[in-house]
Each structure stands twice: as structure tokens, then as C-alpha cells.
Motif scaffolding. Structure first.
Motif, mmCIF file in Angstrom:
data_model
loop_
_atom_site.group_PDB
_atom_site.id
_atom_site.type_symbol
_atom_site.label_atom_id
_atom_site.label_comp_id
_atom_site.label_asym_id
_atom_site.label_seq_id
_atom_site.Cartn_x
_atom_site.Cartn_y
_atom_site.Cartn_z
ATOM 1 N N LEU A 80 0.933 -1.218 -0.007
ATOM 2 C CA LEU A 80 0.089 0.100 0.051
ATOM 3 C C LEU A 80 0.883 1.328 -0.095
ATOM 4 O O LEU A 80 0.444 2.225 -0.600
ATOM 5 C CB LEU A 80 -1.153 -0.050 1.173
ATOM 6 N N THR A 81 1.963 1.392 0.706
ATOM 7 C CA THR A 81 2.590 2.374 0.792
ATOM 8 C C THR A 81 3.322 2.734 -0.486
ATOM 9 O O THR A 81 3.509 3.851 -0.966
ATOM 10 C CB THR A 81 3.760 2.454 1.915
ATOM 11 N N ALA A 106 0.109 18.791 1.157
ATOM 12 C CA ALA A 106 -0.646 18.112 2.112
ATOM 13 C C ALA A 106 -0.548 16.515 2.287
ATOM 14 O O ALA A 106 -1.005 15.998 3.135
ATOM 15 C CB ALA A 106 -2.098 18.369 1.670
ATOM 16 N N LEU A 107 -0.075 16.056 1.206
ATOM 17 C CA LEU A 107 0.286 14.635 1.195
ATOM 18 C C LEU A 107 1.207 14.148 2.485
ATOM 19 O O LEU A 107 1.466 12.935 2.770
ATOM 20 C CB LEU A 107 0.979 14.005 -0.214
ATOM 21 N N LEU A 166 2.092 5.936 7.062
ATOM 22 C CA LEU A 166 3.663 5.957 6.604
ATOM 23 C C LEU A 166 3.784 6.218 5.207
ATOM 24 O O LEU A 166 5.099 6.200 4.674
ATOM 25 C CB LEU A 166 4.155 4.609 7.351
ATOM 26 N N TYR A 167 3.029 6.274 4.413
ATOM 27 C CA TYR A 167 3.074 6.444 2.913
ATOM 28 C C TYR A 167 3.854 7.693 2.584
ATOM 29 O O TYR A 167 4.499 7.579 1.745
ATOM 30 C CB TYR A 167 1.756 6.198 2.156
ATOM 31 N N PRO A 168 3.947 8.766 3.518
ATOM 32 C CA PRO A 168 4.706 9.803 3.019
ATOM 33 C C PRO A 168 6.080 9.629 2.943
ATOM 34 O O PRO A 168 6.784 10.558 2.214
ATOM 35 C CB PRO A 168 4.410 10.924 4.361
ATOM 36 N N TYR A 169 6.756 8.698 3.756
ATOM 37 C CA TYR A 169 7.899 8.334 3.718
ATOM 38 C C TYR A 169 8.490 8.235 1.870
ATOM 39 O O TYR A 169 9.348 8.479 1.403
ATOM 40 C CB TYR A 169 8.559 7.176 4.359
ATOM 41 N N ALA A 214 14.177 2.799 -0.279
ATOM 42 C CA ALA A 214 14.473 3.386 0.850
ATOM 43 C C ALA A 214 13.224 3.744 1.852
ATOM 44 O O ALA A 214 13.193 3.601 2.821
ATOM 45 C CB ALA A 214 15.436 4.793 0.519
ATOM 46 N N GLY A 215 12.215 4.676 0.955
ATOM 47 C CA GLY A 215 11.039 4.819 1.641
ATOM 48 C C GLY A 215 10.310 3.723 2.187
ATOM 49 O O GLY A 215 9.821 3.759 3.343
#
Length: 552
Positions: A80-81, A106-107, A166-169, A214-215
Motif C-alpha cells: 500500500l505504501t 498536504a500529502l 507511513l506512505y509519506p516516507y 528506501a522509503g
């Protein structure tokens, strides 16, 4: 003067080790203590038989379930991320659609939401007595037990929740990778007849692969390190096993065994991320003299892109925020009394002390790397940077094991100093966990200062200390401030290490939020949870401003 300028900075005129290198060695040793503490408890001769027996018992009972649940959650988070982060990054970097400028920054807002806070909010909203199911029963006349509704308190629910925060990483790193690539590659692919989707798969995505890996590694390490959300959901994972073994059953060996398994999993993730790149190198041909011309989307494609970017922001930040506000306003909420002020003070003091010490340490270590240019210093800095990859629960166990021996020795010799369960031990754990966050920011700022300034300062008679205080620190204040804020916010949100090490009757906002939510007093937990979110917004705003400056 020419001899002075050409002399390697690694040479210390006083003989022996450079003082900065010596200090770095001590810091790196202290950061490595938690790992040594966990492993020494496993393989010491005195406890080897007990360790083997405990591991056999764990493997026959709970360890497989811990591993399987952790693995399933990690797989859900990875998928999902990657989907959300890469998809949103591609849309905002390449296309123009309604709301693009808003979504660019905003994300990253879900980074301000601790996973355990989101877990409490969605549980209240989605449970049987929550507003959603209550409204559906009222609207359609359904009876309890006569309809199916997805259970948020499950392995799948935990994986979805972690992905939303955690997807913003992945988004941050991949977006930068898309922007940094040469527009000529994209133009060449389109000239050769490739459509936007084909150009994405064959050109953009391969170039962004290292950033995406890496993210995802960061997101997975944060997932495996979490305790509050999975404990509240009742999902047994490796982290909850560590806490239960140490805190509830007082079984140090079992806690060390599970901590070692979790540590190996995290280290395996780091090695896998490095190996996934192999010897491949991803270079962008040409400069960024011309910005990538955004492809304007129209019609259903434009609104589809807006919806794709809006959903993770809504579900990961705005919906939990609205739920917390509703709880705060409509139910029995905590008042701004003396207890709340005490929790707030404890949180701010711990965060402030840790941030201050972390900034000082990281400035010295980053400056030591600049001055000594030695391999030993590079190794020390790498050890410090690995601390963020170690889960808070592992750090807590690794610190408490050696401290318990020190406390026992103190008692035998009539010394009243007790380190276990003290503020000193807690700050120590925070430093081990979050020094990497501060170090990366300080080091990035230091690399922007040209070495010519150092040479000029030395020619004017400045020594190492004088050059640091009068030249580098004034130029580094923005990086130092950012580093301190990031560490402060991470300390405010940290739960596993705080729960395990904190002194008796010493609570922080994170701890009290967890305790109130565990007692199903979500209305009372809303105030400290919102306070944590408001504090965490600060570095997110800083990141948002940085993103606005890097808009293609």
C-alpha cells in the motif's frame, strides 16, 4: 601558511587520537550498547541453557504467531505504501490537475499522526457503538448481528492503518527522484511513441527505484517498531511480545529472545534494501536547466488524479483529526487540570532535554567527520545513523539489561543510585533511537558550507573550536533548529521505550493517551492525543515549506 592549509585535518598536533574522534568513539559505543545488551543476554555462558530453553518454549507457543502477524502487516504496508506513495508522487511531479499545489504538501500531513492515535480514532468511529454503524442501523433498520461489517481491530486493519500514516516516507523520496530526473528522458520516451503510462513504467519508475526502496524500508521499520496501535488492536506481534515478556511476565530472557528476532528482521530489511540496488546505478543525464513541462489532465482523468491524491490525505489525517475533535467536544474529555499540565510538562522537558543533547552530539560528530576525515570517524557516524532502525522496544530491553546489572552491583556496594527506570535511562534510550534523525539534518547543513571557508579561517588563526563556534554554528542554525524540532517531536510521539523505561508514576502525553485508550476512555484520550498531533505538525510545516520551494 601553505603547509598549514595542506596539512590533513586528521592529524592531531597533540598526538594520539583526535579529541573529536575519541568523543565520537564513546558515543558510538553507547549507541551500540542496546544491541550488545540483547545479544549478551542470549549468548552468555550463565544464561545459555536458559536461553535455549526459553527460545524452544517461545517457538512452540507464541513466536510463530508473532512472526506471521508481523510479516502479514509488513506485506500489506509495503504494497500500500508503494502504491500510494509512488502513485501520488508521479501525479504531482508530472501532471497538472485540480488541487495539485495543495496536494504537493498536504500529502505529507499524515506524518503528524502517530499510528496509535489514528488507531484510537478509527476504532471509536468504526466500532459497533460508533457513529458510522449506529447511523447505518438507523438509516436501513439493520439489527445487531444481522449484517457484516469489516473489523478494524485485525491484522488487515493494522496494516491498512500503518500504510495511511507511513506512505509519506515513500512519497517524499520518490517525488524528489521524479523531479531530479532529466526532462530529456521523459521527452525522448514520448518522442519515441511511448504514452504517459508506458513512459512511467519504462523510464520514471526505474529511475525512482532506489528512492522507493528506501522509503518502503523506512515505513517497514516504523511498522515493526510500533507498539501502541497493535497492542490496542489486540494483534500479537514481535513488539507486543517484547513488552509483555518484560513488563507483564518479568521474563528478561524471553524479552531478549524476541528482541533479537525483531532486531534480525530489521537488519535483514536494511540489507535487503541495499542488495535490491546491487551494483546498479541510476544517473540522470543532463541538468535541470529546464523544468519538466506538466501534462495537463482534463475531464475524468483530472478528477481521478485529484481523488487518488485526496483519499490518503483524508483518511490519514483529516478524518482522524475530525474524530478526535468530536470526541473532545461531545464526550467526557480531560480538562486542563493539574494532571494534564504535569503530563505536558514531562513530555516537553523530556523532548527538550533530548533534543538539546542530540543537537550538541550531532554537531560535534558531523564536525568531527569534516575535520578528521578518518575511516574510524565514518564508522562511528554510521553506527549512530543506524539507531533509528532499531525499534524502541529493542532499545529499551538492550538498555535495561546492562543497567539491571549495574543497579545490582550498586546495591551490593551500598550505592543508592538506581539507573533502571530513571529519567537518565529514558533520555539515553531516546538518544539512541533518534540521534540519526538529528545527525542527518546537521550533516546535510554542514556539507553546504564550502571547505574554502575552513581554509580561510585557519589562515586567519582560528583553531578547531573557534572555527566551529564563530563560523560554522552561525551558518548551521537553520539545520540545527530543524534537527532539534525533529528529535523533539519524535520523543513526544515515542511510546514503546517510554512505557518500558519511564520512572514509576511518571507519565507523558503518549503514555497517558495509550493508557486511557486501553481502558476504552477514548473521550478522555482525545485531549492528549490532539496535543501530540499539534506538536507534530511543526516539523511537517517545515517540510511543507521545503516542498513548496522545490516545486518543479
Amino acid at each position: 601558511m601553505s603547509r598549514m592549509l595542506s596539512a590533513p585535518d586528521a592529524r592531531y598536533q597533540g598526538g594520539g587520537l583526535h579529541p573529536l574522534l575519541l568523543a565520537s568513539l564513546v558515543i558510538a559505543l553507547l549507541v551500540g550498547v542496546p544491541i550488545v545488551g540483547v545479544l549478551s543476554n542470549l549468548f552468555s555462558h550463565a544464561e545459555l541453557n536458559a536461553s535455549a530453553s526459553t527460545f524452544s518454549h517461545l517457538w512452540a507457543t507464541v513466536l510463530p504467531e508473532y512472526i506471521v502477524n508481523s510479516a502479514i502487516i509488513a506485506i500489506i504496508v509495503a504494497v500500500l505504501t508503494a502504491t500510494i506513495g509512488i502513485g501520488c508522487a508521479w501525479l504531482v511531479a508530472v501532471f497538472d490537475f485540480p488541487g495539485k499545489k495543495f496536494f504537493e504538501w498536504a500529502l505529507i500531513l499524515p506524518l503528524a499522526m502517530p499510528a496509535y492515535v489514528v488507531a484510537y480514532a478509527y476504532t471509536d468511529f468504526l466500532q459497533f457503538t460508533g457513529p458510522l454503524q449506529t447511523g447505518l442501523r438507523t438509516l436501513f433498520g439493520w439489527q445487531g448481528g444481522a449484517y457484516w461489517f469489516p473489523q478494524i481491530r485485525s491484522v488487515g486493519g493494522a496494516g491498512l492503518l500503518f500504510a495511511l500514516v507511513l506512505y509519506p516516507y515513500v512519497y517524499l523520496l520518490v517525488r524528489n527522484a521524479f523531479i531530479e530526473r532529466s526532462p530529456r528522458m521523459w521527452d525522448a520516451a514520448r518522442t519515441l511513441g511511448a504514452g504517459p503510462w508506458q513512459a512511467f513504467l519504462q523510464v520514471s519508475l526505474p529511475l525512482a527505484r532506489p528512492a522507493a526502496a528506501a522509503g518502503m524500508a523506512l515505513a517497514l521499520m516504523e511498522t515493526l517498531a510500533d507498539y501502541g496501535a497493535v497492542a490496542y488492536f489486540g494483534v500479537p506481534t514481535l513488539t507486543t511480545g517484547i513488552y509483555k515478556s518484560w513488563y507483564i511476565f518479568s521474563d528478561r530472557t524471553a524479552a531478549a529472545q524476541i528482541a533479537a528476532v525483531l532486531l534480525m528482521v530489521v537488519m535483514g530489511l536494511m540489507l535487503l534494501e541495499q542488495k535490491s540496488r546491487g551494483r546498479a546505478r541510476y544517473y540522470a543525464v543532463g541538468g535541470r536547466s529546464t523544468a519538466q513541462a506538466a501534462t495537463v489532465l482534463t475531464g475524468r482523468h483530472a478528477w481521478g488524479a485529484s481523488l487518488f491524491c485526496a483519499l490518503p490525505v483524508l483518511l490519514g489525517f483529516f478524518v482522524p483529526l475530525i474524530i478526535l475533535l468530536r470526541l473532545l467536544l461531545n464526550e467526557d474529555a480531560l480538562s486542563f487540570g493539574t494532571r494534564y499540565i504535569g503530563w505536558l510538562e514531562n513530555t516537553i522537558v523530556l523532548g527538550g532535554i533530548t533534543a538539546l543533547i542530540a543537537v550538541v552530539i550531532c554537531v560535534l560528530m558531523a564536525y568531527a567527520a569534516r575535520v578528521t576525515k578518518s575511516r574510524a570517524q565514518a564508522i562511528c557516524n554510521r553506527i549512530v545513523s543506524m539507531g533509528y532502525a532499531i525499534p524502541g522496544a529493542v532499545i529499551a530491553v538492550g538498555i535495561l539489561i546492562p543497567l539491571s546489572y549495574i543497579d545490582a552491583w550498586n546495591s551490593e556496594h551500598g550505592i543508592t543510585l538506581i539507573l533502571s527506570g530513571s529519567v537518565i535511562a529514558l533520555v539515553y534510550a531516546y538518544l539512541v533511537r533518534f540521534l540519526a534523525v538529528s545527525f542527518q539534518s546537521v550533516q546535510a547543513g554542514l556539507t553546504k558550507i564550502t571547505p574554502a571557508m575552513d581554509a580561510s579561517a585557519r589562515s586567519l588563526g582560528h583553531g578547531i573550536g573557534s572555527m566551529l563556534m564563530h563560523i560554522h554554528v552561525p551558518l548551521l542554525w537553520r539545520s540545527v533548529l530543524t534537527a532539534g524540532l525533529l528529535v523533539f517531536v519524535d520523543v513526544v510521539k515515542e511510546l514503546p521505550a517510554t512505557l518500558t523505561i519511564r520512572p514509576f508514576n511518571f507519565d507523558t502525553l503518549a503514555v497517558i493517551t495509550h493508557q486511557l485508550a486501553s481502558d476504552e476512555r477514548l473521550g478522555e484520550a482525545a485531549l492528549p492525543a490532539l496535543t501530540i498531533v499539534l506538536i507534530a505538525i511543526v516539523p511537517v510545516v517545515i517540510l511543507a515549506r521545503a516542498i513548496a520551494r522545490t516545486r518543479p
